[in-house]
Structures are given as structure tokens and as C-alpha cells.
Design a protein around this motif. Structure first.
Motif, mmCIF file in Angstrom:
data_model
loop_
_atom_site.group_PDB
_atom_site.id
_atom_site.type_symbol
_atom_site.label_atom_id
_atom_site.label_comp_id
_atom_site.label_asym_id
_atom_site.label_seq_id
_atom_site.Cartn_x
_atom_site.Cartn_y
_atom_site.Cartn_z
ATOM 1 N N MET A 1 8.870 8.879 19.705
ATOM 2 C CA MET A 1 7.914 8.079 18.946
ATOM 3 C C MET A 1 7.176 8.942 17.914
ATOM 4 O O MET A 1 6.891 8.505 16.815
ATOM 5 N N VAL A 2 6.863 10.190 18.284
ATOM 6 C CA VAL A 2 6.198 11.091 17.339
ATOM 7 C C VAL A 2 7.112 11.381 16.157
ATOM 8 O O VAL A 2 6.691 11.349 14.994
ATOM 9 N N ARG A 3 8.405 11.662 16.440
ATOM 10 C CA ARG A 3 9.361 11.924 15.363
ATOM 11 C C ARG A 3 9.462 10.716 14.430
ATOM 12 O O ARG A 3 9.523 10.858 13.205
ATOM 13 N N THR A 4 9.503 9.526 15.025
ATOM 14 C CA THR A 4 9.610 8.313 14.219
ATOM 15 C C THR A 4 8.368 8.113 13.361
ATOM 16 O O THR A 4 8.465 7.757 12.181
ATOM 17 N N PHE A 5 7.187 8.372 13.936
ATOM 18 C CA PHE A 5 5.942 8.241 13.173
ATOM 19 C C PHE A 5 5.919 9.216 11.996
ATOM 20 O O PHE A 5 5.551 8.841 10.876
ATOM 21 N N VAL A 6 6.320 10.469 12.248
ATOM 22 C CA VAL A 6 6.346 11.469 11.176
ATOM 23 C C VAL A 6 7.315 11.045 10.080
ATOM 24 O O VAL A 6 7.032 11.172 8.875
ATOM 25 N N LEU A 7 8.481 10.535 10.492
ATOM 26 C CA LEU A 7 9.471 10.074 9.519
ATOM 27 C C LEU A 7 8.903 8.952 8.656
ATOM 28 O O LEU A 7 9.003 8.978 7.421
ATOM 29 N N MET A 8 8.316 7.949 9.307
ATOM 30 C CA MET A 8 7.796 6.804 8.558
ATOM 31 C C MET A 8 6.661 7.236 7.625
ATOM 32 O O MET A 8 6.541 6.750 6.502
ATOM 33 N N ALA A 9 5.835 8.187 8.074
ATOM 34 C CA ALA A 9 4.758 8.699 7.221
ATOM 35 C C ALA A 9 5.342 9.427 6.012
ATOM 36 O O ALA A 9 4.853 9.276 4.885
ATOM 37 N N ALA A 10 6.392 10.228 6.243
ATOM 38 C CA ALA A 10 7.013 10.973 5.140
ATOM 39 C C ALA A 10 7.635 10.028 4.121
ATOM 40 O O ALA A 10 7.481 10.211 2.906
ATOM 41 N N MET A 11 8.339 9.010 4.601
ATOM 42 C CA MET A 11 8.970 8.071 3.681
ATOM 43 C C MET A 11 7.928 7.228 2.948
ATOM 44 O O MET A 11 8.103 6.892 1.784
ATOM 45 N N THR A 12 6.823 6.896 3.648
ATOM 46 C CA THR A 12 5.732 6.162 2.990
ATOM 47 C C THR A 12 5.127 7.000 1.874
ATOM 48 O O THR A 12 4.865 6.507 0.768
ATOM 49 N N ALA A 13 4.918 8.304 2.156
ATOM 50 C CA ALA A 13 4.378 9.196 1.132
ATOM 51 C C ALA A 13 5.329 9.302 -0.053
ATOM 52 O O ALA A 13 4.898 9.320 -1.213
ATOM 53 N N LEU A 14 6.631 9.360 0.226
ATOM 54 C CA LEU A 14 7.623 9.451 -0.843
ATOM 55 C C LEU A 14 7.574 8.220 -1.743
ATOM 56 O O LEU A 14 7.573 8.319 -2.975
ATOM 57 N N VAL A 15 7.511 7.041 -1.124
ATOM 58 C CA VAL A 15 7.430 5.804 -1.906
ATOM 59 C C VAL A 15 6.115 5.761 -2.688
ATOM 60 O O VAL A 15 6.076 5.322 -3.850
ATOM 61 N N GLY A 16 5.022 6.239 -2.067
ATOM 62 C CA GLY A 16 3.735 6.260 -2.753
ATOM 63 C C GLY A 16 3.756 7.153 -3.981
ATOM 64 O O GLY A 16 3.253 6.773 -5.049
ATOM 65 N N VAL A 17 4.332 8.338 -3.859
ATOM 66 C CA VAL A 17 4.437 9.251 -5.002
ATOM 67 C C VAL A 17 5.290 8.625 -6.093
ATOM 68 O O VAL A 17 4.990 8.723 -7.288
ATOM 69 N N PHE A 18 6.361 7.970 -5.666
ATOM 70 C CA PHE A 18 7.245 7.288 -6.615
ATOM 71 C C PHE A 18 6.452 6.246 -7.405
ATOM 72 O O PHE A 18 6.548 6.171 -8.634
ATOM 73 N N GLY A 19 5.655 5.436 -6.704
ATOM 74 C CA GLY A 19 4.848 4.418 -7.372
ATOM 75 C C GLY A 19 3.801 5.016 -8.285
ATOM 76 O O GLY A 19 3.541 4.490 -9.377
ATOM 77 N N LEU A 20 3.200 6.142 -7.848
ATOM 78 C CA LEU A 20 2.179 6.793 -8.669
ATOM 79 C C LEU A 20 2.753 7.270 -9.999
ATOM 80 O O LEU A 20 2.155 7.077 -11.065
ATOM 81 N N PHE A 21 3.924 7.879 -9.960
ATOM 82 C CA PHE A 21 4.536 8.382 -11.182
ATOM 83 C C PHE A 21 4.994 7.244 -12.089
ATOM 84 O O PHE A 21 4.979 7.378 -13.313
ATOM 85 N N LEU A 22 5.400 6.141 -11.469
ATOM 86 C CA LEU A 22 5.886 5.037 -12.287
ATOM 87 C C LEU A 22 4.763 4.205 -12.889
ATOM 88 O O LEU A 22 4.863 3.743 -14.025
ATOM 89 N N GLY A 23 3.691 3.994 -12.119
ATOM 90 C CA GLY A 23 2.671 3.063 -12.596
ATOM 91 C C GLY A 23 1.244 3.480 -12.369
ATOM 92 O O GLY A 23 0.349 2.632 -12.317
ATOM 93 N N GLY A 24 1.006 4.787 -12.152
ATOM 94 C CA GLY A 24 -0.362 5.245 -11.951
ATOM 95 C C GLY A 24 -0.978 4.678 -10.682
ATOM 96 O O GLY A 24 -0.282 4.441 -9.693
#
Length: 287
Positions: A1-24
Motif C-alpha cells: 500500500m505504501v508503494r502504491t501511495f508513493v506511485l500515485m503521488a509521483a504520477m499526480t505530481a507529474l500530471v500537475g507539472v505537466f498542467g503547470l507548464f501547459l497552462g500556468g
């Protein structure tokens, strides 16, 4: 469960950075809402999505009695509930496991695997997939496939996102993120998958009772899989890390998703394991 949480957090951060660069800031907010929605969806439905991607057809004791009985026996050896069984209608020999936990797990094997392997080799492959279930790798690997696919989809549509003044890097940033976001998702896949294949090989050898069965299967998989196309996998490269051996070989960008350790090293590790077991048996119980 910890590994899964870390994974989901990492992918969420990746999508967030993607959105930030695309649309501030607006893009960041939209991307985070999208990421949280994808995480929720992936936890409950990612296994069904992956099976649907590969046009998997469920089988039972009546439609595939030999495979069903073999899987049932191996699941007992592993101390697992009987998983659902699926057939993938491709001639490439391969297999994968999916599901959020052992009580909701599935093993999918290809038509080509059943047609090209003997009984011991099929048992070795199924045991490897059951090891992923027992080690609870399947949730993490399936969620990774779903979220990495979502990141790649966002990258493909990046040019259609509104530009506006709040896009920090304009067109250059968009193009950069189109390249870097799928690459980052692929790196996450590689980090998750490579060591787990060795662990599943070792545990699978214990489940089937003979490391050489799986070693022989991997050798045959290495010889045959590269020559036969897996069209569904080529259409959905984000799922490649789930298979026992990399199903991709048709396109140049497939190397981004080369999540598996070399087959030769896996075979060598299994043969070494078989040698250790032989020496222990020869030494007797007092050594």
C-alpha cells in the motif's frame, strides 16, 4: 500500500507539472483535478481497462480445463485464491497478471503461449504471474499502466490546450512537455518493474517447484516473442511492463518502455537457483 501511495503521488505530481507548464496556475488546478480523478478510477477499474485494451476473453474450467486445473493447483501452492483466467488472441507468446489484490486478481495468457510451450513451461509462466499477485505487484503495475497511458494521452493532445498568456514557456514548453512527460512516465515504469521481475521469477520458481521450468519458458519466450507482433500491445505501449517479457518491438519509441531486465540474466539467475537447490539436496538436512 505504501508503494502504491508513493506511485500515485509521483504520477499526480507529474500530471500537475505537466498542467503547470501547459497552462500556468489554471492548468495546474485542472491537471490536479484530472490526476485525482484518474487515481480514483485507476484504483477500482485499472484491471478492467487493461484487459479491455488487450481484448481479453475470460475462460473457465469448461472452456480450458487443463489450464484451469493447472492454475488452480499452482494457486493452492502459492496460498492464493483462484484468479480469473483470460486468453489474449495473439500469436505472440506472453502473459500478464492484474488486479488490485489477490481476491480480485486475473491472469491472462496469450494463444501463442499455449500453442508454443509444453506443460512445464506454461506452469512456470503462470507461477511467475501468481508470484506477482502474491507479492501484490499487480495493483501498482496496473495503476502505472493506466496513469502512464493518461500522461501519454495528455502529451498527444498538448498542442490543443489553450495557450494564453499564463503558459510559462509557450510553444517551446508545450513541445518539451510533449517529449518529457511520456519519458518521465516510462522512467517510473522502469523503476517499478525491473526489480520485481527478478523477485517474481524467484517466487514463481518456488510456486511451480522447479526453477528450470520458468528458465526454459523464458528462453523460448526470448526466441519467439521478438519475431511475432502483438498489435494490442503496440497500440498500448504503457502496458508493456505488465507482461512477463517485453511485447514491443515494432516501433522506435518502444525503447522508452523497455521495462524488463535482460532475459539472459533472468535465465542465469534461475539456473543458479536450481543449482543451489540441487546442492542443498545433495548435502542433506544436516548441512
Amino acid at each position: 500500500m505504501v508503494r502504491t501511495f508513493v506511485l500515485m503521488a509521483a504520477m499526480t505530481a507529474l500530471v500537475g507539472v505537466f498542467g503547470l507548464f501547459l497552462g500556468g496556475e489554471t492548468g495546474l488546478a485542472v491537471a490536479l483535478v484530472f490526476a485525482f480523478g484518474m487515481n480514483f478510477f485507476a484504483y477500482w477499474n485499472s484491471d478492467k481497462v487493461v484487459l479491455r485494451m488487450h481484448d481479453a476473453r475470460e475462460i473457465d474450467a469448461r472452456s480450458a480445463p487443463d489450464l484451469y486445473r493447472m492454475t488452480e493447483e499452482l494457486a493452492r501452492n502459492a496460498g492464493l485464491p483462484m484468479p480469473k483466467l483470460f486468453i489474449l488472441e495473439t500469436e505472440q507468446p506472453n502473459a500478464f497478471a492484474t488486479g488490485r489484490n489477490p481476491d480480485n486478481a486475473a491472469v491472462a495468457v496469450t494463444r501463442g503461449l499455449l500453442g508454443s510451450m509444453n506443460r512445464e513451461e506454461v506452469a512456470g509462466v503462470v507461477a511467475h504471474e501468481l508470484a506477482h499477485i502474491k507479492n501484490r505487484d499487480t495493483l501498482t503495475m496496473t495503476i502505472t499502466a493506466t496513469l502512464a497511458g493518461a500522461v501519454s494521452m495528455l502529451a498527444n493532445f498538448a498542442l490543443f490546450f489553450g495557450g494564453g498568456r499564463d503558459r510559462p514557456m509557450g510553444l517551446v514548453g508545450t513541445i518539451a512537455m510533449m517529449i518529457l512527460a511520456p519519458l518521465a512516465a516510462g522512467m517510473v515504469q522502469m523503476a517499478i518493474s525491473r526489480t520485481r521481475e527478478y523477485e517474481a521469477d524467484k517466487a514463481g520458481a518456488a510456486i511451480c517447484g522447479n526453477p528450470l521450468w520458468l528458465a526454459s519458458a523464458l528462453q523460448r519466450l526470448g526466441q519467439l516473442s521478438g519475431r511475432i507482433d502483438n498489435i494490442a500491445a503496440e497500440r498500448n505501449p504503457a502496458t508493456a511492463h505488465m507482461f512477463i517479457i517485453n511485447p514491443l518491438h515494432m516501433q522506435a519509441y518502444d525503447s522508452l518502455f523497455a521495462t524488463h531486465p535482460p532475459v539472459e540474466k533472468r535465465i542465469a539467475a534461475l539456473r543458479a537457483l536450481a543449482g543451489q537447490e540441487t546442492r542443498r539436496a545433495a548435502d542433506g538436512p544436516w548441512r
